[in-house]
Design a protein around this motif. Sequence first.
Motif, PDB file in Angstrom:
ATOM      1  N   CYS A  66       3.378  40.718  29.694  1.00  9.72           N
ATOM      2  CA  CYS A  66       2.599  41.964  29.739  1.00  9.72           C
ATOM      3  C   CYS A  66       3.400  43.121  29.151  1.00  9.72           C
ATOM      4  O   CYS A  66       2.882  43.892  28.339  1.00  9.72           O
ATOM      5  CB  CYS A  66       2.176  42.278  31.166  1.00  9.72           C
ATOM      6  SG  CYS A  66       0.918  41.158  31.803  1.00  9.72           S
ATOM      7  N   ASN A 110       3.622  42.972  25.470  1.00 11.60           N
ATOM      8  CA  ASN A 110       2.339  43.115  24.793  1.00 11.60           C
ATOM      9  C   ASN A 110       1.608  44.409  25.160  1.00 11.60           C
ATOM     10  O   ASN A 110       0.416  44.550  24.872  1.00 11.60           O
ATOM     11  CB  ASN A 110       1.463  41.900  25.087  1.00 11.60           C
ATOM     12  CG  ASN A 110       1.960  40.691  24.336  1.00 11.60           C
ATOM     13  OD1 ASN A 110       1.612  40.479  23.188  1.00 11.60           O
ATOM     14  ND2 ASN A 110       2.825  39.909  24.974  1.00 11.60           N
ATOM     15  N   THR A 145       0.677  45.720  28.052  1.00 12.76           N
ATOM     16  CA  THR A 145      -0.378  45.573  29.055  1.00 12.76           C
ATOM     17  C   THR A 145       0.221  45.736  30.438  1.00 12.76           C
ATOM     18  O   THR A 145       1.314  45.242  30.698  1.00 12.76           O
ATOM     19  CB  THR A 145      -1.003  44.161  28.955  1.00 12.76           C
ATOM     20  OG1 THR A 145      -1.534  43.992  27.659  1.00 12.76           O
ATOM     21  CG2 THR A 145      -2.082  43.950  29.975  1.00 12.76           C
ATOM     22  N   HIS A 146      -0.486  46.418  31.311  1.00  9.62           N
ATOM     23  CA  HIS A 146      -0.035  46.514  32.699  1.00  9.62           C
ATOM     24  C   HIS A 146      -0.279  45.171  33.378  1.00  9.62           C
ATOM     25  O   HIS A 146      -1.348  44.578  33.229  1.00  9.62           O
ATOM     26  CB  HIS A 146      -0.786  47.604  33.455  1.00  9.62           C
ATOM     27  CG  HIS A 146      -0.406  48.978  33.015  1.00  9.62           C
ATOM     28  ND1 HIS A 146       0.733  49.605  33.466  1.00  9.62           N
ATOM     29  CD2 HIS A 146      -0.993  49.830  32.156  1.00  9.62           C
ATOM     30  CE1 HIS A 146       0.825  50.798  32.898  1.00  9.62           C
ATOM     31  NE2 HIS A 146      -0.210  50.950  32.091  1.00  9.62           N
ATOM     32  N   SER A 147       0.705  44.689  34.112  1.00  9.61           N
ATOM     33  CA  SER A 147       0.565  43.390  34.771  1.00  9.61           C
ATOM     34  C   SER A 147      -0.572  43.393  35.791  1.00  9.61           C
ATOM     35  O   SER A 147      -1.214  42.365  36.003  1.00  9.61           O
ATOM     36  CB  SER A 147       1.877  42.968  35.433  1.00  9.61           C
ATOM     37  OG  SER A 147       2.297  43.917  36.379  1.00  9.61           O
ATOM     38  N   ASN A 181      -3.429  44.850  35.387  1.00  6.98           N
ATOM     39  CA  ASN A 181      -4.659  44.592  34.629  1.00  6.98           C
ATOM     40  C   ASN A 181      -4.797  43.107  34.325  1.00  6.98           C
ATOM     41  O   ASN A 181      -5.894  42.551  34.419  1.00  6.98           O
ATOM     42  CB  ASN A 181      -4.672  45.390  33.322  1.00  6.98           C
ATOM     43  CG  ASN A 181      -4.893  46.857  33.546  1.00  6.98           C
ATOM     44  OD1 ASN A 181      -5.302  47.288  34.619  1.00  6.98           O
ATOM     45  ND2 ASN A 181      -4.602  47.656  32.535  1.00  6.98           N
ATOM     46  N   ALA A 182      -3.709  42.467  33.956  1.00  9.43           N
ATOM     47  CA  ALA A 182      -3.752  41.026  33.681  1.00  9.43           C
ATOM     48  C   ALA A 182      -4.131  40.269  34.947  1.00  9.43           C
ATOM     49  O   ALA A 182      -4.973  39.360  34.911  1.00  9.43           O
ATOM     50  CB  ALA A 182      -2.410  40.553  33.159  1.00  9.43           C
ATOM     51  N   LYS A 199     -13.245  43.913  27.798  1.00  6.85           N
ATOM     52  CA  LYS A 199     -11.797  44.030  27.590  1.00  6.85           C
ATOM     53  C   LYS A 199     -11.032  43.065  28.492  1.00  6.85           C
ATOM     54  O   LYS A 199     -10.025  42.491  28.081  1.00  6.85           O
ATOM     55  CB  LYS A 199     -11.321  45.461  27.844  1.00  6.85           C
ATOM     56  CG  LYS A 199     -11.748  46.435  26.774  1.00  6.85           C
ATOM     57  CD  LYS A 199     -11.210  47.820  27.066  1.00  6.85           C
ATOM     58  CE  LYS A 199     -11.660  48.804  26.007  1.00  6.85           C
ATOM     59  NZ  LYS A 199     -11.152  50.155  26.276  1.00  6.85           N
ATOM     60  N   LEU A 204      -8.517  40.103  27.288  1.00  6.80           N
ATOM     61  CA  LEU A 204      -7.157  40.016  27.815  1.00  6.80           C
ATOM     62  C   LEU A 204      -6.935  38.666  28.486  1.00  6.80           C
ATOM     63  O   LEU A 204      -5.912  38.014  28.262  1.00  6.80           O
ATOM     64  CB  LEU A 204      -6.883  41.154  28.805  1.00  6.80           C
ATOM     65  CG  LEU A 204      -5.538  41.114  29.530  1.00  6.80           C
ATOM     66  CD1 LEU A 204      -4.374  41.145  28.544  1.00  6.80           C
ATOM     67  CD2 LEU A 204      -5.444  42.267  30.528  1.00  6.80           C
ATOM     68  N   ARG A 235      -6.326  36.028  25.897  1.00  4.78           N
ATOM     69  CA  ARG A 235      -4.993  36.149  25.287  1.00  4.78           C
ATOM     70  C   ARG A 235      -3.899  35.634  26.218  1.00  4.78           C
ATOM     71  O   ARG A 235      -2.982  34.927  25.785  1.00  4.78           O
ATOM     72  CB  ARG A 235      -4.705  37.609  24.923  1.00  4.78           C
ATOM     73  CG  ARG A 235      -5.457  38.094  23.720  1.00  4.78           C
ATOM     74  CD  ARG A 235      -5.179  39.554  23.364  1.00  4.78           C
ATOM     75  NE  ARG A 235      -3.782  39.922  23.448  1.00  4.78           N
ATOM     76  CZ  ARG A 235      -3.343  41.079  23.951  1.00  4.78           C
ATOM     77  NH1 ARG A 235      -4.178  41.986  24.402  1.00  4.78           N
ATOM     78  NH2 ARG A 235      -2.066  41.348  23.979  1.00  4.78           N
TER      79      ARG A 235
END
Length: 70
Positions: A29, A32, A34-36, A38-39, A51, A55, A58
């Motif tokens: 994250c 890339n 990205t906030h963990s 959010n993942a 979105k 994510l 990905r």
Amino acid sequence: MTTPEPSKDLYLRVRAGFVLQGTTLQTWCRQNGTHSSNAQRALIGSWDGPKARELRSRVIKAAHIEEIRP
């Protein structure tokens, strides 16, 4: 490959996939942009818009979890 349905199990499988590669979901994250959190939300399904689905796809691809069967 069809994207698996979001679930707690999917989240755990993704984390395992990164550990098997010698890294972590959090590291991926960070690398890339990205906030963990959010993942995590995308993987468990509490965030499931367009979105989040992109994510999730990905992250699953990067985790190589197609080799990790439930």
